[in-house]
Scaffold this active site. Structure first.
Site, short mmCIF file in Angstrom:
data_model
loop_
_atom_site.label_atom_id
_atom_site.label_comp_id
_atom_site.label_asym_id
_atom_site.label_seq_id
_atom_site.Cartn_x
_atom_site.Cartn_y
_atom_site.Cartn_z
N SER A 140 -21.00 41.54 -53.55
CA SER A 140 -20.55 40.87 -52.32
C SER A 140 -20.81 39.38 -52.43
O SER A 140 -21.75 38.94 -53.11
CB SER A 140 -21.31 41.39 -51.11
N ASP A 141 -19.98 38.58 -51.77
CA ASP A 141 -20.38 37.20 -51.57
C ASP A 141 -21.64 37.24 -50.70
O ASP A 141 -21.93 38.25 -50.04
CB ASP A 141 -19.26 36.38 -50.90
N TRP A 142 -22.40 36.16 -50.71
CA TRP A 142 -23.73 36.15 -50.07
C TRP A 142 -23.61 36.32 -48.55
O TRP A 142 -23.11 35.44 -47.85
CB TRP A 142 -24.46 34.87 -50.46
N GLY A 143 -24.02 37.50 -48.10
CA GLY A 143 -23.93 37.77 -46.66
C GLY A 143 -22.57 38.29 -46.21
O GLY A 143 -22.28 38.30 -45.02
N ALA A 144 -21.75 38.74 -47.15
CA ALA A 144 -20.39 39.15 -46.79
C ALA A 144 -20.27 40.62 -46.39
O ALA A 144 -19.18 41.09 -46.09
CB ALA A 144 -19.42 38.84 -47.94
#
Ligand SMILES: *[C@@H]1O[C@H](CO)[C@@H](O)[C@H](O)[C@H]1NC(C)=O
Ligand SMILES: *[C@@H]1O[C@H](CO)[C@@H](O)[C@H](O)[C@H]1NC(C)=O
Ligand SMILES: *[C@@H]1O[C@H](CO)[C@@H](O)[C@H](O)[C@H]1NC(C)=O
Ligand SMILES: *[C@@H]1O[C@H](CO)[C@@H](O)[C@H](O)[C@H]1NC(C)=O
Ligand SMILES: *[C@@H]1O[C@H](CO)[C@@H](O)[C@H](O)[C@H]1NC(C)=O
Ligand SMILES: *[C@@H]1O[C@H](CO)[C@@H](O)[C@H](O)[C@H]1NC(C)=O
Ligand SMILES: *[C@@H]1O[C@H](CO)[C@@H](O)[C@H](O)[C@H]1NC(C)=O
Ligand SMILES: *[C@@H]1O[C@H](CO)[C@@H](O)[C@H](O)[C@H]1NC(C)=O
Ligand SMILES: *[C@@H]1O[C@H](CO)[C@@H](O)[C@H](O)[C@H]1NC(C)=O
Ligand SMILES: *[C@@H]1O[C@H](CO)[C@@H](O)[C@H](O)[C@H]1NC(C)=O
Ligand SMILES: *[C@@H]1O[C@H](CO)[C@@H](O)[C@H](O)[C@H]1NC(C)=O
Ligand SMILES: *[C@@H]1O[C@H](CO)[C@@H](O)[C@H](O)[C@H]1NC(C)=O
Length: 783
Positions: free
Chosen positions: A297-301
């Site tokens: 995942s993108d960071w916090g996605a």
């Protein structure tokens, strides 16, 4: 009824609704706003978890067999622990998977970025993605990546968070366009593939990102609005054909090149978050493209629990958040999720680790050269290799694009000038290094320092910065010439020494992750150029631009004799531009995007789409233009740009001749491919069906490199699309042969019914030349 009436906004969205929903909508005459996005959900069809790659791609077979053995020795909790990040306590890795010591797994370190190792000392700052795009140089892109990859490895990085191929650059003001390579999918894909190969040659895994449709920063994440309401991330509503022919294309190239990791994006696609969209992750990436690695995942996605795992996400960063962690094993224990889903996730992660030889004792320990903080006591790990010097400088030089030059006693190259005057806030060396902060109030330029990179997670620390002013001072010393400068008078008040042989004006156009640009030109910098040009008959403009930058406010000033788009050259910026200004190197870059004359010519694609109307809690962005962005749109709408896609001048001139076609015997030209799925898709998509050759002649007086470009008019599609390019060095008075391969994929369109690439019968126009609008050679081939 909770749905809105068919206002113009909802009509716009109709193209993305299923038939049954359309009839519900059209009968609805209430005017209340949509209060739940369940209305939209379901448009992205559910696709069950992809089967594990079982050695369909033989190069991964051994890694998968070792991984299966490894994972069989893990407890459920250990498997789960491979799927979510934890805070790195002994290193500065931005993403960290803890070790499983008893099995010799030392953990995984993930680090930004696409143009060098972030948050580190002892590393180089390479030119950015857009700059690489402007070089149009495959070998150089490979070399850059090879050297950059060596630095990631020396720092103990397992997964380098790049390259960026999305955003592709749909929105002119997009904040991250500069991290990507080009808004042409073919150019972007070709150079991304070289980047993947170069980095991975070191055993470092690339995370090709952001999958997919992450075309604006505005509302890229969920937020709270000014009425304290929860607003979902923007939904990029992309039809299947556009997805395949434009946005997916460079990802396909990256997967074909073996990219071991793909990062899913913040935005939603068809109203389903990128990291929980099963159609995209299971259906398209893992099944259709045969992707063998794992999705992070993108960071916090991540915005869902086990459902995201079922939808194809394999790892969440930077931590389990509120959703994963223990919850995946709980979901298995209570019978909600199949154990095989977690097994497959862990196996993909470990298979990737084996595939790249990171299980070897020789591979540096995760984060070994990345201190938690540069201000605490640490060993200085110098990751730079000596041969990177040449790559840094060559790459910085070749991404400069000369677009205007008067070609006489004025303009470029400078002819042994005795007095040079320098203006512009972009010429100066920054007051400090690292110096990553952006402009104070999100201005469209960054004042008082040269811009070698944009802002956000794509920034890394340069080993040094060669600024234009510093390099020009050095040059004045060597030449015994006079250099004057005034870079403090920022716009209208600078005075010019009337005896100046040339006035160099350095500007920049800033962009950053996190917000979109406030414009694609600015009055402040334009005023500076016009002011100097009023006083100096040889005004040469250099713009460090993190994206398209319009120039029509000054370009026709008779005293503006040359213009260079300098993009984001990395730490050798000044050295590179001085070598070009003085003719020690010859410009060879070409624009990887078009520069129109006015903002209005971008139409709806100038600015990001805000939440509006009844969709304001569920922002909708319909990609209604299809594949018609950039030159595809300008060609279709008969708009003559100021500088077209693929354009760039040299200090010499080139002539084209001898276009020839050769149909390759052997490969089938049947309607659909029939090959097995390999990494990237069905293998015969890469069958070469035609070879095209031509010749380019250097008709000027100096050595130069030309980027020869091949465009194809695919029946039913845009007037022409880039389908080949070749950068060749040509000596004056000499010719060089050009060869282009046209594959089945290059000539196909996406068939939404068959769900396959389709080769149409008919005539295909082929054009070869020096830009998308200077195509002296023309012919056609028939299938
Ligand atoms: C998005 O919706 C469009 C229109 O229905 C469809 O063509 C496309 O396949 C969908 N894509 C995804 C990933 O759901
Ligand atoms: C799994 O991770 C958690 C949280 O990081 C940790 O407390 C736990 O000890 C780990 N379990 C195993 C079996 O390694
Ligand atoms: C809240 O935001 C909306 C949409 O941007 C805007 O139209 C409205 O004026 C704002 N209201 C307040 C109170 O700021
Ligand atoms: C798991 O789910 C519960 C609710 O069932 C939630 O409270 C918790 O935060 C979740 N996350 C983790 C990491 O356990
Ligand atoms: C099973 O566990 C998951 C994750 O905590 C939770 O979301 C789900 O509601 C649970 N289902 C049942 C039937 O307990
Ligand atoms: C730029 O420098 C000038 C003079 O050196 C100073 O007045 C100005 O505040 C600086 N601007 C910024 C944005 O730092
Ligand atoms: C440009 O200006 C310089 C300096 O004033 C002068 O010497 C030169 O003749 C001018 N050149 C042209 C072509 O007007
Ligand atoms: C010049 O810059 C100053 C300070 O930013 C600004 O107030 C002024 O409007 C600018 N002038 C022009 C002509 O752009
Ligand atoms: C061009 O520059 C010269 C000085 O070299 C100046 O006299 C002339 O007015 C300028 N031309 C224009 C159109 O501003
Ligand atoms: C585009 O046109 C508008 C309206 O005429 C004008 O204000 C603006 O400066 C133009 N942009 C450029 C780059 O010339
Ligand atoms: C609908 O959305 C608009 C913003 O476009 C907002 O001003 C309005 O209050 C909303 N109406 C309802 C009934 O929620
Ligand atoms: C410069 O102009 C001369 C004369 O018009 C022409 O012969 C030459 O090819 C030009 N050179 C370049 C590099 O454009």
């Amino acid at each position: 009824m909770k749905f809105a009436s068919s206002t113009s906004t909802s009509v716009r969205a109709l193209t993305f609704l299923s038939l049954s929903t359309v009839s519900v909508l059209s009968q609805d005459s209430t005017t209340s706003n949509i209060t739940s996005d369940s209305y939209f959900y379901g448009q992205s069809p559910l696709v069950p978890p992809a089967a594990l790659p079982s050695g369909t791609t033989s190069s991964w077979a051994s890694a998968y067999s070792k991984a299966a053995d490894f994972v069989s020795q893990l407890s459920q909790e250990e498997k789960s622990n491979l799927t979510f990040g934890v805070r790195a306590t002994t290193s500065g890795c931005v993403g960290f998977i803890p070790p499983i010591e008893r099995l010799g797994f030392k953990g995984l370190c993930m680090q930004d970025a696409g143009n060098g190792v972030r948050l580190a000392d002892g590393v180089n700052a390479y030119d950015s993605g857009l700059h690489v795009g402007a070089t149009w140089n495959k070998n150089l892109a490979y070399q850059r990546a090879l050297h950059m990859g060596a630095e990631f490895k020396a720092k103990g990085v397992n997964i380098a968070l790049g390259p960026v191929v999305g955003p592709i650059g749909r929105i002119a003001e997009g904040g991250r366009n500069w991290e990507g390579i080009s808004n042409d999918p073919y150019l972007c894909g070709a150079l991304a593939a070289e980047t993947v190969r170069g980095i991975q040659e070191n055993g470092v895994v690339t995370s090709t990102k952001h999958f997919i449709g992450n075309e604006q920063e505005l509302n890229r994440n969920p937020s709270t609005n000014n009425q304290s309401q929860h607003v979902e991330a923007v939904s990029s509503n992309i039809d299947d054909k556009t997805l395949h022919e434009l946005y997916l294309w460079p990802f396909q190239d990256a997967v074909h090149a073996g990219s071991g990791n793909i990062m899913c994006s913040y935005n939603r696609i068809n109203n389903s978050y990128g990291c929980q969209n099963s159609k995209l992750q299971n259906g398209i990436l893992k099944d259709e493209l045969g992707f063998q690695g794992f999705v992070v995942s993108d960071w916090g996605a991540l915005h869902a629990g086990y459902a995201a795992a079922e939808a194809g996400l394999d790892m969440v960063m930077p931590n389990g958040g509120n959703f994963w962690g223990k919850n995946l094993t709980t979901a298995i224990d209570n019978g909600t999720m199949e154990a095989s889903v977690l097994d497959n996730m862990a196996t993909r992660i470990i298979a990737t680790w084996y595939q790249f030889g990171q299980d070897s004792d020789d591979y540096p320990s995760p984060g070994v050269g990345l201190p938690r903080s540069l201000t605490t006591q640490h060993v200085f790990v110098d990751a730079k290799v000596p041969s990177s010097k040449k790559v840094l400088l060559d790459s910085a030089i070749e991404g400069h694009v000369l677009v205007k030059n008067t070609n006489g006693s004025l303009g470029l190259p400078l002819q042994k000038p005795k007095l040079v005057s320098v203006f512009g806030y972009d010429a100066a060396t920054p007051n400090k290094n690292p110096s990553s902060e952006g402009p104070p109030d999100r201005l469209s330029q960054i004042l008082n320092r040269t811009m070698i990179v944009g802002g956000g997670s794509g920034v890394n620390n340069p080993a040094y910065i060669s600024s234009p002013l510093e390099a020009l001072n050095q040059r004045a010393y060597e030449d015994g010439s006079q250099l004057l400068w005034d870079i403090a008078n920022v716009n209208s008040t600078a005075q010019v020494d009337a005896a100046s042989d040339a006035c160099l004006v350095f500007l920049n156009a800033w962009a950053s992750e996190g917000y979109d640009r406030s414009g694609v030109h600015d009055d402040y910098s334009d005023a500076l150029v016009n002011n100097i040009a009023d006083q100096c008959n040889n005004t040469i403009v250099v713009i460090d631009n993190a994206g398209v930058r319009l120039v029509d406010v000054f370009i026709d000033h008779p005293n503006v004799t040359a213009l260079i788009f300098a993009h984001l050259p990395g730490q050798d910026s000044g050295r590179a531009v001085v070598s070009l200004l003085y003719g020690e190197s010859n410009p060879s870059g070409k624009l990887p995007y078009s520069v129109p004359k006015n903002e209005s010519e971008f139409g709806a694609l100038l600015s990001p789409t805000p939440p509006e109307g009844q969709y304001w809690l569920f922002p909708q962005d319909d990609f209604a233009e299809g594949v018609y962005i950039d030159y595809r749109a300008f060609d279709a709408n008969n708009i003559t740009p100021r500088y077209e896609f693929g354009f760039g001048l040299s200090y010499t001139t080139f002539d084209y001749s001898s276009l020839e076609f050769n149909k390759v015997d052997g490969p089938s030209t049947d309607k659909y491919p029939v090959g097995e799925v390999i990494e990237g898709g069905q293998g015969d998509l890469w069958d070469v069906l035609f070879q095209v050759s031509a010749s380019v002649f250097n008709s000027g007086n100096v050595d130069g490199a030309e980027v020869a470009q091949l465009y194809v008019g695919i029946p039913g599609g845009p007037v022409r699309q880039l389908r080949g390019f070749s950068k060749v060095d040509v000596e004056p008075g000499k010719s060089v042969n050009l060869n282009f391969d046209l594959t089945r994929r290059d000539l196909s369109i996406w068939d939404v019914v068959a769900q396959k690439w389709q080769l149409q019968k008919g005539d295909y126009k082929v054009y070869v030349g020096g830009s998308s609008r200077n195509l002296p050679l023309e012919g056609s081939l028939t299938i």
